[in-house]
Write an enzyme that holds these catalytic residues in place. Structure first.
Site, PDB file in Angstrom:
ATOM      1  N   ASP A 106       2.445  -0.918   5.935  1.00  0.00           N
ATOM      2  CA  ASP A 106       3.478   0.066   6.295  1.00  0.00           C
ATOM      3  C   ASP A 106       3.748   1.019   5.134  1.00  0.00           C
ATOM      4  O   ASP A 106       3.622   0.628   3.967  1.00  0.00           O
ATOM      5  CB  ASP A 106       4.760  -0.689   6.700  1.00  0.00           C
ATOM      6  CG  ASP A 106       5.686   0.155   7.547  1.00  0.00           C
ATOM      7  OD1 ASP A 106       5.321   1.308   7.874  1.00  0.00           O
ATOM      8  OD2 ASP A 106       6.783  -0.323   7.870  1.00  0.00           O
TER       9      ASP A 106
ATOM     10  N   HIS B 200      -2.774   7.635   5.789  1.00  0.00           N
ATOM     11  CA  HIS B 200      -3.612   6.625   6.457  1.00  0.00           C
ATOM     12  C   HIS B 200      -4.968   6.528   5.762  1.00  0.00           C
ATOM     13  O   HIS B 200      -5.501   5.433   5.567  1.00  0.00           O
ATOM     14  CB  HIS B 200      -3.799   6.966   7.935  1.00  0.00           C
ATOM     15  CG  HIS B 200      -2.518   6.961   8.721  1.00  0.00           C
ATOM     16  ND1 HIS B 200      -1.553   6.000   8.559  1.00  0.00           N
ATOM     17  CD2 HIS B 200      -2.027   7.803   9.668  1.00  0.00           C
ATOM     18  CE1 HIS B 200      -0.541   6.245   9.377  1.00  0.00           C
ATOM     19  NE2 HIS B 200      -0.799   7.339  10.060  1.00  0.00           N
TER      20      HIS B 200
ATOM     21  N   LEU C 164     -15.396 -14.608   4.226  1.00  0.00           N
ATOM     22  CA  LEU C 164     -14.113 -14.115   4.734  1.00  0.00           C
ATOM     23  C   LEU C 164     -14.246 -13.592   6.164  1.00  0.00           C
ATOM     24  O   LEU C 164     -15.221 -12.910   6.481  1.00  0.00           O
ATOM     25  CB  LEU C 164     -13.641 -12.960   3.816  1.00  0.00           C
ATOM     26  CG  LEU C 164     -12.421 -12.167   4.296  1.00  0.00           C
ATOM     27  CD1 LEU C 164     -11.151 -13.006   4.150  1.00  0.00           C
ATOM     28  CD2 LEU C 164     -12.271 -10.861   3.503  1.00  0.00           C
TER      29      LEU C 164
HETATM   30  C1  FPP Z   1       1.929   2.292   9.137  1.00  0.00           C
HETATM   31  O1  FPP Z   1       2.435   3.288   8.316  1.00  0.00           O
HETATM   32  C2  FPP Z   1       0.473   2.373   9.205  1.00  0.00           C
HETATM   33  C3  FPP Z   1      -0.261   2.596  10.313  1.00  0.00           C
HETATM   34  C4  FPP Z   1       0.379   2.792  11.643  1.00  0.00           C
HETATM   35  C5  FPP Z   1      -1.716   2.725  10.267  1.00  0.00           C
HETATM   36  C6  FPP Z   1      -2.435   1.779   9.347  1.00  0.00           C
HETATM   37  C7  FPP Z   1      -3.821   2.221   9.214  1.00  0.00           C
HETATM   38  C8  FPP Z   1      -4.510   2.259   8.059  1.00  0.00           C
HETATM   39  C9  FPP Z   1      -3.995   1.781   6.775  1.00  0.00           C
HETATM   40  C10 FPP Z   1      -5.853   2.866   8.100  1.00  0.00           C
HETATM   41  C11 FPP Z   1      -6.901   2.014   7.551  1.00  0.00           C
HETATM   42  C12 FPP Z   1      -7.180   0.866   8.404  1.00  0.00           C
HETATM   43  C13 FPP Z   1      -8.398   0.404   8.626  1.00  0.00           C
HETATM   44  C14 FPP Z   1      -8.528  -0.863   9.351  1.00  0.00           C
HETATM   45  C15 FPP Z   1      -9.602   1.086   8.179  1.00  0.00           C
HETATM   46  P1  FPP Z   1       3.399   4.389   8.936  1.00  0.00           P
HETATM   47  O2  FPP Z   1       2.556   5.516   9.418  1.00  0.00           O
HETATM   48  O3  FPP Z   1       4.279   3.774   9.969  1.00  0.00           O
HETATM   49  O4  FPP Z   1       4.225   4.816   7.674  1.00  0.00           O
HETATM   50  P2  FPP Z   1       5.761   5.289   7.622  1.00  0.00           P
HETATM   51  O5  FPP Z   1       6.576   4.131   8.082  1.00  0.00           O
HETATM   52  O6  FPP Z   1       5.951   5.601   6.180  1.00  0.00           O
HETATM   53  O7  FPP Z   1       5.878   6.494   8.498  1.00  0.00           O
END
Ligand code: FPP
Length: 236
Positions: free
Chosen positions: A11, A28, A122
């Protein structure tokens, strides 16, 4: 003792991007580097399962360009990381309601799952289009269908039920980490986290590196897991 299964709610990507004056997708993409760092750590330490909450059912309501960007990132990561998985003996799996995921993304996922299925180190699990309630409901429906056919005992038990969850065969997480200061489960592994140790950190996901994962594991190793028993019973 080192945890067998570490799961992470990644997050804070959006906030990290905002801090840099960039679009959310920038966060991301940076988050993918944190994924790589955590995999490296897990391989080095001999952690058996690392699972990551990459996209929830609720995330489908995000702006279309963010969803499209995340799906493209998924494809790019799968293509780029497969040689790394092979080199490090990592088995790759994706769990979630893939009926909602674009078929192009599913094809890349399936290919990578097939190519890595005999790897024995893993297991890296990506939860995509996943929610804990979806998982429980699909398990209930599949159990009910089998019960109607007389294929299962008429009285369900926790063990039987676990076998119908999308995580069947995977041990429940020992340690759940959530980054960015949020302290909730957000419809993640609701059943599977019944006895999981929780660890929360203010670090935003794109800043999360090996040392942060090491800190979480060290903290986990200090915890006493009693599963409802007393300390005296455990020490007997
Ligand atoms: C939450 O942060 C994150 C996500 C919804 C996406 C997670 C995806 C990745 C880290 C991309 C890489 C993953 C792989 C498997 C290659 P948020 O967008 O909710 O952040 P915020 O709360 O600060 O808005």
């Amino acid at each position: 003792m080192i945890p067998e299964h570490v799961t992470i709610i990644m997050d804070g990507n959006g906030r990290w991007a905002k801090q840099q004056g960039m679009q959310r997708l920038f966060g991301h993409r940076a988050g993918a580097d944190s994924v790589r760092a955590c995999c490296e750590y897990a391989v080095e330490k001999g952690i058996r399962y690392l699972s990551l909450f990459a996209f929830s059912e609720e995330n489908w309501s995000r702006p279309k360009d963010e969803i499209d960007g995340l799906m493209e990132l998924m494809i790019k990561s799968v293509i780029e990381e497969e040689p790394v998985f092979m080199k490090n003996n990592i088995r790759f799996r994706v769990i979630g309601d893939l009926s909602k995921v674009p078929s192009r993304v599913c094809e890349h996922i399936r290919e990578c799952e097939e190519h890595t299925m005999n790897n024995t180190g893993l297991t890296l699990i990506i939860f995509l289009s996943y929610s804990g309630k979806w998982d429980i409901v699909q398990a209930v429906n599949r159990y009910a269908a089998d019960r109607e056919k007389g294929m299962v005992p008429p009285v369900c038990t926790a063990d039987i039920f676990s076998g119908y969850l999308s995580t069947a065969g995977i041990p429940d997480p020992d340690l759940m980490i959530r980054t960015s200061g949020e302290q909730r489960l957000s419809n993640y592994l609701l059943w599977q986290c019944a006895y999981t140790e929780f660890y929360f950190t203010d670090v935003l996901w794109p800043d999360f590196r090996k040392e942060h994962l090491q800190n979480a594991v060290s903290e986990y190793e200090k915890r006493e897991r009693r599963y409802g028993k007393t300390t005296e019973q455990l020490n007997k």
